[in-house]
Design a protein around this motif. Structure first.
Motif, short mmCIF file in Angstrom:
data_model
loop_
_atom_site.label_atom_id
_atom_site.label_comp_id
_atom_site.label_asym_id
_atom_site.label_seq_id
_atom_site.Cartn_x
_atom_site.Cartn_y
_atom_site.Cartn_z
N TYR B 33 0.83 -1.19 0.00
CA TYR B 33 0.00 0.00 0.00
C TYR B 33 0.88 1.25 0.00
O TYR B 33 1.94 1.26 0.62
CB TYR B 33 -0.86 0.07 1.27
CG TYR B 33 -1.65 -1.16 1.60
CD1 TYR B 33 -1.04 -2.30 2.11
CD2 TYR B 33 -3.04 -1.17 1.45
CE1 TYR B 33 -1.77 -3.43 2.44
CE2 TYR B 33 -3.78 -2.29 1.79
CZ TYR B 33 -3.14 -3.41 2.29
OH TYR B 33 -3.88 -4.52 2.62
N TYR B 35 0.35 5.39 1.02
CA TYR B 35 -0.49 6.41 1.63
C TYR B 35 0.26 7.73 1.63
O TYR B 35 1.48 7.77 1.52
CB TYR B 35 -0.82 6.06 3.09
CG TYR B 35 -1.59 4.79 3.30
CD1 TYR B 35 -0.93 3.58 3.50
CD2 TYR B 35 -2.98 4.79 3.34
CE1 TYR B 35 -1.63 2.40 3.72
CE2 TYR B 35 -3.69 3.62 3.56
CZ TYR B 35 -3.00 2.43 3.75
OH TYR B 35 -3.71 1.27 3.97
N TYR B 48 -3.01 0.44 -3.96
CA TYR B 48 -2.59 -0.80 -3.34
C TYR B 48 -2.41 -1.88 -4.39
O TYR B 48 -3.14 -1.94 -5.38
CB TYR B 48 -3.53 -1.18 -2.20
CG TYR B 48 -4.36 -2.42 -2.37
CD1 TYR B 48 -5.70 -2.34 -2.66
CD2 TYR B 48 -3.79 -3.68 -2.17
CE1 TYR B 48 -6.48 -3.47 -2.80
CE2 TYR B 48 -4.56 -4.81 -2.30
CZ TYR B 48 -5.90 -4.71 -2.62
OH TYR B 48 -6.66 -5.84 -2.75
N GLN B 50 -1.95 -6.06 -4.97
CA GLN B 50 -2.28 -7.34 -4.38
C GLN B 50 -1.81 -8.44 -5.33
O GLN B 50 -2.46 -8.72 -6.33
CB GLN B 50 -3.80 -7.43 -4.15
CG GLN B 50 -4.37 -8.80 -3.91
CD GLN B 50 -3.95 -9.39 -2.60
OE1 GLN B 50 -3.26 -8.75 -1.82
NE2 GLN B 50 -4.33 -10.63 -2.35
N LEU B 91 3.91 7.23 2.93
CA LEU B 91 4.10 6.02 3.71
C LEU B 91 3.76 4.80 2.87
O LEU B 91 2.78 4.79 2.13
CB LEU B 91 3.21 6.03 4.95
CG LEU B 91 3.58 7.06 6.02
CD1 LEU B 91 2.41 7.30 6.96
CD2 LEU B 91 4.79 6.60 6.80
N SER B 97 -1.30 -11.38 2.28
CA SER B 97 -2.57 -11.17 1.58
C SER B 97 -3.50 -12.36 1.65
O SER B 97 -4.54 -12.34 1.00
CB SER B 97 -2.30 -10.85 0.11
OG SER B 97 -1.71 -11.95 -0.53
N ARG B 99 -5.33 -13.20 4.01
CA ARG B 99 -6.53 -12.86 4.76
C ARG B 99 -6.74 -11.35 4.70
O ARG B 99 -5.81 -10.59 4.78
CB ARG B 99 -6.41 -13.26 6.23
CG ARG B 99 -6.38 -14.76 6.48
CD ARG B 99 -5.97 -15.04 7.91
NE ARG B 99 -6.87 -14.42 8.87
CZ ARG B 99 -7.90 -15.03 9.41
NH1 ARG B 99 -8.18 -16.28 9.08
NH2 ARG B 99 -8.66 -14.41 10.30
N VAL B 100 -8.00 -10.94 4.60
CA VAL B 100 -8.28 -9.52 4.48
C VAL B 100 -8.06 -8.79 5.78
O VAL B 100 -7.95 -7.57 5.80
CB VAL B 100 -9.72 -9.31 3.97
CG1 VAL B 100 -10.73 -9.64 5.06
CG2 VAL B 100 -9.94 -7.90 3.47
N ASP B 101 -7.94 -9.53 6.89
CA ASP B 101 -7.75 -8.84 8.16
C ASP B 101 -6.33 -8.91 8.67
O ASP B 101 -6.07 -8.80 9.85
CB ASP B 101 -8.72 -9.38 9.22
CG ASP B 101 -8.60 -10.89 9.40
OD1 ASP B 101 -9.36 -11.43 10.21
OD2 ASP B 101 -7.75 -11.51 8.74
N ASN B 102 -5.39 -9.05 7.76
CA ASN B 102 -4.00 -8.98 8.18
C ASN B 102 -3.60 -7.55 8.50
O ASN B 102 -4.01 -6.61 7.82
CB ASN B 102 -3.07 -9.50 7.09
CG ASN B 102 -3.02 -11.01 7.07
OD1 ASN B 102 -3.05 -11.65 8.12
ND2 ASN B 102 -2.94 -11.59 5.90
N GLU B 103 -2.76 -7.39 9.52
CA GLU B 103 -2.31 -6.05 9.86
C GLU B 103 -1.32 -5.57 8.80
O GLU B 103 -0.66 -6.37 8.14
CB GLU B 103 -1.66 -6.04 11.23
CG GLU B 103 -0.35 -6.81 11.31
CD GLU B 103 0.29 -6.72 12.69
OE1 GLU B 103 0.14 -7.68 13.46
OE2 GLU B 103 0.92 -5.69 12.96
N GLN B 104 -1.24 -4.26 8.70
CA GLN B 104 -0.29 -3.66 7.80
C GLN B 104 0.95 -3.23 8.58
O GLN B 104 0.84 -2.68 9.68
CB GLN B 104 -0.91 -2.45 7.11
CG GLN B 104 -2.06 -2.84 6.19
CD GLN B 104 -2.72 -1.66 5.54
OE1 GLN B 104 -2.06 -0.68 5.18
NE2 GLN B 104 -4.02 -1.74 5.35
N PHE B 106 4.13 -0.78 8.50
CA PHE B 106 4.47 0.47 7.83
C PHE B 106 5.97 0.72 7.82
O PHE B 106 6.69 0.37 8.76
CB PHE B 106 3.78 1.65 8.53
CG PHE B 106 2.34 1.78 8.15
CD1 PHE B 106 1.37 1.01 8.77
CD2 PHE B 106 1.95 2.68 7.16
CE1 PHE B 106 0.04 1.13 8.41
CE2 PHE B 106 0.63 2.80 6.80
CZ PHE B 106 -0.33 2.02 7.42
#
Lengths: 112, 115
Positions: B33, B35, B48, B50, B91, B97, B99-104, B106
């Motif tokens: 990603y 930002y 982003y 994927q 950033l 990837s 799971r959609v709820d993986n932490e990012q 930075f």
């Protein structure tokens, strides 16, 4: 306006007190995450709550989620000076793949 | 490396010049990603990637902004004909990837100043 808006914008408390920050969002979400940002460590993931969960705990952190009100809260108990940072909620949209939307953040200042 | 790295850490450029910002994600992370964060503000989603799928470019503010991800790893964000309003911290984050709820995770960011 952006999905994910926190309030208050800024919060100043004494060490040992609890801090509560709120986040509101507009569209259906898959999950909601809270991140912390300070100058020393950059942006760090704190906790994630899924749309089918109502409350989650991690150490001194407690997160709640009310999908009917499209809101979440982050509670930090027994705050420490090291908790001084900006806190952001981030929503992963239900139909947005992995697109993550961050709010403007709450700046927390914990006085020693 | 253990974390996400970005280079340069600071970039000062003149209005109208092109800049390239680089991001090295965590090895094995297939989601990446970009930002943008203006002073005292939240993060603005830009783009982003994927895996091998077409990137989601919906956050890019204008056609002066573009990004590539070569070999599923390193990414470059390019801003052409920079304007003063482009000044911000850029950033980069990566995540697993599956799971959609993986932490990012930075990176430290690149502070861009356009004079």
């Amino acid at each position: 306006s952006q999905q994910g808006e926190e309030d208050p914008q800024a919060l100043s408390i004494q060490e040992g007190e609890n801090a509560t920050m709120n986040c509101s969002y507009k569209t259906s979400i898959n999950n909601l995450q809270w991140y912390r940002q300070n100058s020393g460590r950059g942006l760090v993931h704190l906790i994630l709550i899924r749309s089918n969960e109502r409350e989650k705990h991690s150490g001194r952190l407690r997160v709640t989620l009310d999908t009917s009100k499209k809101s979440s809260s982050l509670l930090i108990t027994a705050s420490r000076a090291a908790d001084t940072a900006s806190y952001f909620c981030a929503t992963v949209l239900r139909t947005g793949g992995f697109k993550t939307i961050f709010g403007a953040g709450t700046r927390l200042f914990v006085k020693a | 490396g253990a974390g996400v790295s970005q280079s340069p850490s600071n970039k000062v450029t003149e209005k109208g010049k092109d800049v390239e910002l680089r991001c090295d994600p965590i090895s094995g992370h297939t989601a990446l990603y970009w930002y943008r964060q203006s002073l005292g503000q939240g993060l603005e989603f830009l783009i982003y990637f994927q895996g091998n799928s077409a990137p989601d470019k919906s956050g890019l503010p204008s056609d002066r902004f573009s990004a590539e991800r070569t070999g599923g790893s390193v990414s470059t964000l390019t801003i052409q004909r920079t304007q003063q309003e482009d000044s911000a911290v850029y950033l980069c984050a990566s995540s697993r990837s599956d799971r959609v709820d993986n932490e990012q995770f930075f990176g430290p960011g690149t502070r861009l100043t356009v004079l």
